[in-house]
Design a protein around this motif. Structure first.
Motif, PDB file in Angstrom:
ATOM      1  N   THR A  14       0.830  -1.211   0.000  1.00  0.00           N
ATOM      2  CA  THR A  14       0.000   0.000   0.000  1.00  0.00           C
ATOM      3  C   THR A  14       0.859   1.253   0.000  1.00  0.00           C
ATOM      4  O   THR A  14       1.986   1.255   0.514  1.00  0.00           O
ATOM      5  N   LYS A  15       0.301   2.318  -0.564  1.00  0.00           N
ATOM      6  CA  LYS A  15       0.956   3.625  -0.541  1.00  0.00           C
ATOM      7  C   LYS A  15       0.389   4.519   0.557  1.00  0.00           C
ATOM      8  O   LYS A  15       0.870   5.634   0.753  1.00  0.00           O
ATOM      9  N   THR A  16      -0.620   4.033   1.259  1.00  0.00           N
ATOM     10  CA  THR A  16      -1.190   4.776   2.380  1.00  0.00           C
ATOM     11  C   THR A  16      -0.309   4.579   3.610  1.00  0.00           C
ATOM     12  O   THR A  16       0.035   3.443   3.946  1.00  0.00           O
ATOM     13  N   GLU A  17       0.044   5.659   4.279  1.00  0.00           N
ATOM     14  CA  GLU A  17       0.899   5.547   5.453  1.00  0.00           C
ATOM     15  C   GLU A  17       0.204   4.692   6.521  1.00  0.00           C
ATOM     16  O   GLU A  17      -0.930   4.964   6.895  1.00  0.00           O
ATOM     17  N   GLN A  18       0.904   3.668   7.013  1.00  0.00           N
ATOM     18  CA  GLN A  18       0.309   2.714   7.944  1.00  0.00           C
ATOM     19  C   GLN A  18       0.905   2.783   9.346  1.00  0.00           C
ATOM     20  O   GLN A  18       0.207   2.584  10.332  1.00  0.00           O
ATOM     21  N   LEU A  19       2.174   3.015   9.448  1.00  0.00           N
ATOM     22  CA  LEU A  19       2.847   2.918  10.742  1.00  0.00           C
ATOM     23  C   LEU A  19       2.632   4.195  11.552  1.00  0.00           C
ATOM     24  O   LEU A  19       2.780   5.308  11.043  1.00  0.00           O
ATOM     25  N   ILE A  20       2.260   4.021  12.815  1.00  0.00           N
ATOM     26  CA  ILE A  20       1.921   5.136  13.700  1.00  0.00           C
ATOM     27  C   ILE A  20       3.020   5.264  14.760  1.00  0.00           C
ATOM     28  O   ILE A  20       3.094   4.455  15.690  1.00  0.00           O
ATOM     29  N   PRO A  21       3.887   6.244  14.639  1.00  0.00           N
ATOM     30  CA  PRO A  21       4.967   6.398  15.616  1.00  0.00           C
ATOM     31  C   PRO A  21       4.477   7.024  16.906  1.00  0.00           C
ATOM     32  O   PRO A  21       3.396   7.620  16.973  1.00  0.00           O
ATOM     33  N   VAL A  22       5.299   6.908  17.937  1.00  0.00           N
ATOM     34  CA  VAL A  22       5.031   7.626  19.183  1.00  0.00           C
ATOM     35  C   VAL A  22       5.261   9.116  18.917  1.00  0.00           C
ATOM     36  O   VAL A  22       6.299   9.497  18.378  1.00  0.00           O
ATOM     37  N   PRO A  23       4.307   9.971  19.263  1.00  0.00           N
ATOM     38  CA  PRO A  23       4.478  11.403  18.970  1.00  0.00           C
ATOM     39  C   PRO A  23       5.536  12.046  19.855  1.00  0.00           C
ATOM     40  O   PRO A  23       5.804  11.587  20.962  1.00  0.00           O
ATOM     41  N   ASP A  24       6.138  13.110  19.340  1.00  0.00           N
ATOM     42  CA  ASP A  24       7.134  13.842  20.131  1.00  0.00           C
ATOM     43  C   ASP A  24       6.492  14.518  21.342  1.00  0.00           C
ATOM     44  O   ASP A  24       7.118  14.664  22.390  1.00  0.00           O
TER      45      ASP A  24
ATOM     46  N   GLU B 240      -5.428   6.366  22.222  1.00  0.00           N
ATOM     47  CA  GLU B 240      -6.816   6.154  21.833  1.00  0.00           C
ATOM     48  C   GLU B 240      -7.011   6.735  20.444  1.00  0.00           C
ATOM     49  O   GLU B 240      -6.518   7.824  20.134  1.00  0.00           O
ATOM     50  N   PHE B 241      -7.743   5.988  19.609  1.00  0.00           N
ATOM     51  CA  PHE B 241      -7.975   6.380  18.231  1.00  0.00           C
ATOM     52  C   PHE B 241      -9.467   6.478  17.946  1.00  0.00           C
ATOM     53  O   PHE B 241     -10.285   5.833  18.603  1.00  0.00           O
ATOM     54  N   GLU B 242      -9.793   7.252  16.946  1.00  0.00           N
ATOM     55  CA  GLU B 242     -11.146   7.268  16.402  1.00  0.00           C
ATOM     56  C   GLU B 242     -11.129   6.564  15.051  1.00  0.00           C
ATOM     57  O   GLU B 242     -10.327   6.912  14.175  1.00  0.00           O
ATOM     58  N   VAL B 243     -11.989   5.562  14.896  1.00  0.00           N
ATOM     59  CA  VAL B 243     -12.143   4.861  13.626  1.00  0.00           C
ATOM     60  C   VAL B 243     -13.469   5.293  13.006  1.00  0.00           C
ATOM     61  O   VAL B 243     -14.510   5.223  13.658  1.00  0.00           O
TER      62      VAL B 243
ATOM     63  N   GLU C  21      -7.870   8.228  13.230  1.00  0.00           N
ATOM     64  CA  GLU C  21      -7.209   9.423  13.741  1.00  0.00           C
ATOM     65  C   GLU C  21      -6.848   9.214  15.213  1.00  0.00           C
ATOM     66  O   GLU C  21      -7.578   8.548  15.953  1.00  0.00           O
ATOM     67  N   THR C  22      -5.722   9.778  15.635  1.00  0.00           N
ATOM     68  CA  THR C  22      -5.297   9.686  17.023  1.00  0.00           C
ATOM     69  C   THR C  22      -6.048  10.719  17.861  1.00  0.00           C
ATOM     70  O   THR C  22      -6.042  11.905  17.541  1.00  0.00           O
TER      71      THR C  22
END
Length: 253
Positions: free
Chosen positions: A87-97, A227-230, A241-242
């Protein structure tokens, strides 16, 4: 593992000959096994190869240079067997700064009998979350652990949720809490979080309301609650979204 890279490159090269490199590219386990046979490489756990490129490592440069970001499971295609997809859609969710809240807690809140045996991996983080009751504060619910390693089918294909909780709000309503966990060296995956949420939502034996949570342990021993919103966008595509991220530091007594 070093064996994975030539295998996934072989699959990409052969599938891109058919599909080109402008769109997402599907492949099956059969393609992985053909690559292993052609390259004379043996891998005992074949499904771990696409999993590695879902959560643990980036795609090789020879693939990512075309704009592909990860491997996902494609639920839109027919059939029982997993259909994977570059996929070309960004998948990996890093820990935010920057996180929403930072908390310190003591290992003394953990039962003494298990305190020194808890692993430094995602299961260890889940154990600490459970015994310390951290989800109560994070979700503002009374939370109760229901099941670990919940196997289910999502749109005909297998999925596994790390932990399922039931939350109870101040009105007594029940909410399913779908919890995914990743340890050091692994990254939260957008596609996996969405699939787990949809899997719980589709099961009548669980509450209709579902909240999507995650636990991530980093290399310094800190762990994070997400926590995310699907939701679905205007075109009916699943999005994530985070909503919030809290950081925890479990200090020894």
């Amino acid at each position: 593992m070093a064996k994975y890279k030539p295998i996934i490159k072989w699959v990409f090269d052969h599938q891109s000959e058919e599909y080109g490199t402008e769109e997402e590219i599907p492949f099956h386990r059969d393609h992985i096994e053909m690559a292993m046979e052609d390259l004379d490489i043996s891998v005992g756990n074949v499904p771990d190869i696409p999993y590695a490129y879902r959560s643990r490592r980036p795609l090789p440069d020879e693939i990512s240079k075309h704009g592909y970001t990860a491997v996902v499971i494609d639920d839109k295609r027919e059939g029982e067997d997993p259909t994977y997809m570059f996929t070309k859609t960004e998948q990996l969710i890093p820990v935010p700064d920057t996180v929403d809240e930072t908390h310190q807690t003591s290992t003394s809140v953990l039962p003494e009998a298990v305190r020194k045996y808890i692993g430094k991996d995602e299961q260890g983080a889940l154990t600490q979350v459970r015994y310390a009751g951290l989800l109560d504060d994070f979700t503002e619910l009374d939370t109760y652990h229901l099941q670990s390693h919940l196997r289910m089918r999502v749109r005909g294909r297998e999925a596994e949720l790390d932990d399922l909780y039931v939350g109870v709000d101040e009105d007594g309503s029940h909410i399913a809490l779908a919890v995914e966990a990743k340890g050091e060296g692994e990254t939260l995956n957008r596609n996996q979080l969405i699939r787990n949420t949809r899997g719980i939502q589709d099961k009548s034996e669980y509450p209709n309301s579902v909240r999507t949570l995650a636990v991530k342990l980093d290399e310094d021993g800190y762990f994070y609650l997400f926590e995310f919103e699907v939701y679905q966008d205007d075109e009916g595509e699943d999005k994530l979204e985070t909503d919030q991220v809290w950081k925890y530091d479990f200090q020894s007594e």
